[in-house]
Design a protein around this motif. Structure first.
Motif, mmCIF file in Angstrom:
data_model
loop_
_atom_site.group_PDB
_atom_site.id
_atom_site.type_symbol
_atom_site.label_atom_id
_atom_site.label_comp_id
_atom_site.label_asym_id
_atom_site.label_seq_id
_atom_site.Cartn_x
_atom_site.Cartn_y
_atom_site.Cartn_z
ATOM 1 N N LEU A 16 -8.864 89.823 10.563
ATOM 2 C CA LEU A 16 -8.342 91.031 9.918
ATOM 3 C C LEU A 16 -9.227 91.447 8.747
ATOM 4 O O LEU A 16 -9.501 92.633 8.559
ATOM 5 C CB LEU A 16 -6.898 90.797 9.457
ATOM 6 C CG LEU A 16 -5.871 90.701 10.592
ATOM 7 C CD1 LEU A 16 -4.549 90.143 10.093
ATOM 8 C CD2 LEU A 16 -5.639 92.077 11.222
ATOM 9 N N MET A 50 -0.508 94.736 -1.480
ATOM 10 C CA MET A 50 -0.568 95.420 -0.197
ATOM 11 C C MET A 50 0.832 95.790 0.284
ATOM 12 O O MET A 50 1.048 96.872 0.836
ATOM 13 C CB MET A 50 -1.294 94.545 0.820
ATOM 14 C CG MET A 50 -2.797 94.532 0.584
ATOM 15 S SD MET A 50 -3.673 93.222 1.438
ATOM 16 C CE MET A 50 -3.224 93.588 3.082
ATOM 17 N N ARG B 39 -1.987 101.486 8.137
ATOM 18 C CA ARG B 39 -0.900 100.615 7.693
ATOM 19 C C ARG B 39 -0.416 99.689 8.775
ATOM 20 O O ARG B 39 -0.290 98.486 8.585
ATOM 21 C CB ARG B 39 0.282 101.462 7.253
ATOM 22 C CG ARG B 39 -0.073 102.234 6.030
ATOM 23 C CD ARG B 39 1.153 102.891 5.494
ATOM 24 N NE ARG B 39 0.705 103.831 4.493
ATOM 25 C CZ ARG B 39 1.447 104.261 3.502
ATOM 26 N NH1 ARG B 39 2.693 103.863 3.412
ATOM 27 N NH2 ARG B 39 0.964 105.078 2.623
ATOM 28 N N LEU B 42 -3.493 97.398 10.235
ATOM 29 C CA LEU B 42 -4.316 96.541 9.378
ATOM 30 C C LEU B 42 -3.601 96.085 8.104
ATOM 31 O O LEU B 42 -3.537 94.894 7.835
ATOM 32 C CB LEU B 42 -5.631 97.261 9.026
ATOM 33 C CG LEU B 42 -6.686 96.391 8.347
ATOM 34 C CD1 LEU B 42 -6.997 95.148 9.153
ATOM 35 C CD2 LEU B 42 -7.967 97.187 8.121
ATOM 36 N N LEU B 43 -3.040 97.023 7.338
ATOM 37 C CA LEU B 43 -2.463 96.649 6.038
ATOM 38 C C LEU B 43 -1.323 95.646 6.205
ATOM 39 O O LEU B 43 -1.350 94.566 5.608
ATOM 40 C CB LEU B 43 -1.985 97.898 5.292
ATOM 41 C CG LEU B 43 -1.600 97.687 3.818
ATOM 42 C CD1 LEU B 43 -2.031 98.880 2.980
ATOM 43 C CD2 LEU B 43 -0.121 97.470 3.631
ATOM 44 N N ASN B 44 -0.350 95.968 7.036
ATOM 45 C CA ASN B 44 0.779 95.048 7.213
ATOM 46 C C ASN B 44 0.385 93.732 7.877
ATOM 47 O O ASN B 44 0.784 92.661 7.402
ATOM 48 C CB ASN B 44 1.903 95.742 7.987
ATOM 49 C CG ASN B 44 2.579 96.804 7.130
ATOM 50 O OD1 ASN B 44 2.487 96.756 5.902
ATOM 51 N ND2 ASN B 44 3.222 97.761 7.758
ATOM 52 N N PRO B 45 -0.417 93.767 8.968
ATOM 53 C CA PRO B 45 -0.834 92.480 9.558
ATOM 54 C C PRO B 45 -1.618 91.601 8.581
ATOM 55 O O PRO B 45 -1.411 90.387 8.540
ATOM 56 C CB PRO B 45 -1.723 92.905 10.737
ATOM 57 C CG PRO B 45 -1.272 94.272 11.085
ATOM 58 C CD PRO B 45 -0.851 94.901 9.797
ATOM 59 N N LEU B 46 -2.491 92.230 7.765
ATOM 60 C CA LEU B 46 -3.291 91.449 6.820
ATOM 61 C C LEU B 46 -2.403 90.847 5.736
ATOM 62 O O LEU B 46 -2.562 89.684 5.358
ATOM 63 C CB LEU B 46 -4.393 92.328 6.210
ATOM 64 C CG LEU B 46 -5.372 91.655 5.265
ATOM 65 C CD1 LEU B 46 -6.031 90.439 5.900
ATOM 66 C CD2 LEU B 46 -6.446 92.645 4.815
ATOM 67 N N SER B 47 -1.452 91.642 5.248
ATOM 68 C CA SER B 47 -0.513 91.141 4.244
ATOM 69 C C SER B 47 0.280 89.955 4.809
ATOM 70 O O SER B 47 0.458 88.938 4.137
ATOM 71 C CB SER B 47 0.421 92.281 3.834
ATOM 72 O OG SER B 47 1.368 91.828 2.912
ATOM 73 N N ALA B 49 -0.689 87.959 7.340
ATOM 74 C CA ALA B 49 -1.612 86.837 7.568
ATOM 75 C C ALA B 49 -1.868 86.091 6.262
ATOM 76 O O ALA B 49 -1.988 84.863 6.252
ATOM 77 C CB ALA B 49 -2.924 87.346 8.161
ATOM 78 N N MET B 50 -1.933 86.846 5.150
ATOM 79 C CA MET B 50 -2.167 86.205 3.863
ATOM 80 C C MET B 50 -0.958 85.404 3.421
ATOM 81 O O MET B 50 -1.096 84.313 2.868
ATOM 82 C CB MET B 50 -2.548 87.270 2.826
ATOM 83 C CG MET B 50 -3.968 87.761 3.032
ATOM 84 S SD MET B 50 -4.345 89.287 2.149
ATOM 85 C CE MET B 50 -3.998 88.784 0.515
ATOM 86 N N ARG B 51 0.234 85.944 3.683
ATOM 87 C CA ARG B 51 1.454 85.212 3.319
ATOM 88 C C ARG B 51 1.556 83.910 4.128
ATOM 89 O O ARG B 51 1.823 82.840 3.593
ATOM 90 C CB ARG B 51 2.675 86.109 3.586
ATOM 91 C CG ARG B 51 3.980 85.581 3.022
ATOM 92 C CD ARG B 51 5.128 86.559 3.251
ATOM 93 N NE ARG B 51 5.120 87.153 4.585
ATOM 94 C CZ ARG B 51 5.463 86.511 5.713
ATOM 95 N NH1 ARG B 51 5.847 85.252 5.666
ATOM 96 N NH2 ARG B 51 5.424 87.130 6.885
ATOM 97 N N ALA B 53 -0.932 82.280 5.587
ATOM 98 C CA ALA B 53 -1.986 81.366 5.139
ATOM 99 C C ALA B 53 -1.529 80.609 3.901
ATOM 100 O O ALA B 53 -1.712 79.402 3.792
ATOM 101 C CB ALA B 53 -3.270 82.154 4.854
#
Lengths: 201, 201
Positions: A16, A50, B39, B42-47, B49-51, B53
């Motif tokens: 991502l 985000m 959004r 990319l924005l929601n999936p990345l947010s 994925a970070m949570r 992780a």
């Protein structure tokens, strides 16, 4: 492969991140590791920022700017000259002009430029709303602040034709030597334009 | 200023993105706009994925790798040769070696290299645990896979001294012409090393 070593969670994060402009596969891996190392100071705050951006940010239905309010802060700003509309390709250009402080007017964000190669046609741009805004009484000038690229200039010509029937002035940005620029490094087109559009001292 | 135009939410997003390696202020602005435009994809999936992780990823208490399990997948992998420890500066180097498939052994991540200029001293690195692991029966070779920089080579020398009393072999990566490399573009140091360490055809 990294996914066999580090697990699918990290691989997904890397994939991502690699889709952000400016990050390739290698820098996405570095960014993912950096995030994992800086959880409290970067990963969690960025994840929160985000989420908040997704919840609160909207596109202004009038000008196409992004903001937490609709109409946006600029459209509602009574201190700006409402008789001038600055047409830009993207919100990033609006930000650039605002940083320069060069103009205190309203904006109109096209959301792109005409590009036959990329299949971008007039109906894909925020043009209908532009004509509607310019047709309202009060607007006297439209400044076409588009990139000096082929697509940018094609779009500028198209908009000029589109607004030709309206009693307003359509202007465009001056071409010339960038401030701080050295003549030796400039292309012939820029130098020719700078000579043609020379101003008195 | 962008914050006066776009609101504190976007400005905060830009500031945090600018702290990722590989992104400067300008590319962070572009990345923020890209995220706001994408959004759902990319924005929601990345947010998310970070949570995820943050919730699942841990540092391996044995080797210093990052994974969702402790000990990590590599440390638990029975198919790897446990007699060889590959010492790397960072997890990104471990990933690079794994992508190459060059070695099927265990790793030890230092978490940096000695650097007097940056104030990195031996106690800041994962060295105590390295000595403990090498002291266990079974390890016969330590491969120092450190960068060919001054700091990397200083650290390699330091570790060689540190392990000198143990009955193991300490090796380092070969210097030479990179595969696909052209001699004309290589520095004298690399060429000298490639001649000195020449191998029979």
């Amino acid at each position: 492969m990294a996914q066999h070593v580090a697990g699918p969670e990290i691989e997904r994060l890397i994939q991502l991140l690699a889709r952000l402009p400016g990050l390739g596969p290698r820098s996405a891996r570095r960014a993912a590791l950096h995030l994992i190392k800086k959880r409290e100071t970067l990963l969690n705050p960025l994840s929160d920022a985000m989420r908040i951006a997704n919840e609160r940010i909207v596109v202004c239905s009038s000008c196409g700017n992004v903001d937490t309010a609709d109409p946006c802060t600029i459209c509602r700003d009574a201190k700006r000259d409402p008789s001038i509309l600055v047409v830009v390709e993207d919100v990033s250009d609006l930000w650039a002009l605002e940083r320069s402080g060069a103009v205190n007017a309203k904006y109109h964000v096209l959301g792109g430029v005409l590009s036959p190669l990329d299949g971008v046609r007039p109906e894909h741009l925020n043009l209908e709303r532009l004509v509607a805004r310019v047709s309202e009484p009060g607007v006297t000038e439209v400044i076409l602040a588009l990139n000096a690229t082929v697509d940018g200039q094609t779009t500028a010509h198209y908009i000029t034709e589109l607004l030709a029937h309206l009693p307003i002035k359509v202007t465009k940005l001056a071409h010339g030597v960038p401030v701080g620029g050295e003549l030796d490094y400039l292309d012939e087109g820029t130098l020719s334009a700078a000579i043609r559009q020379r101003t008195s001292f």
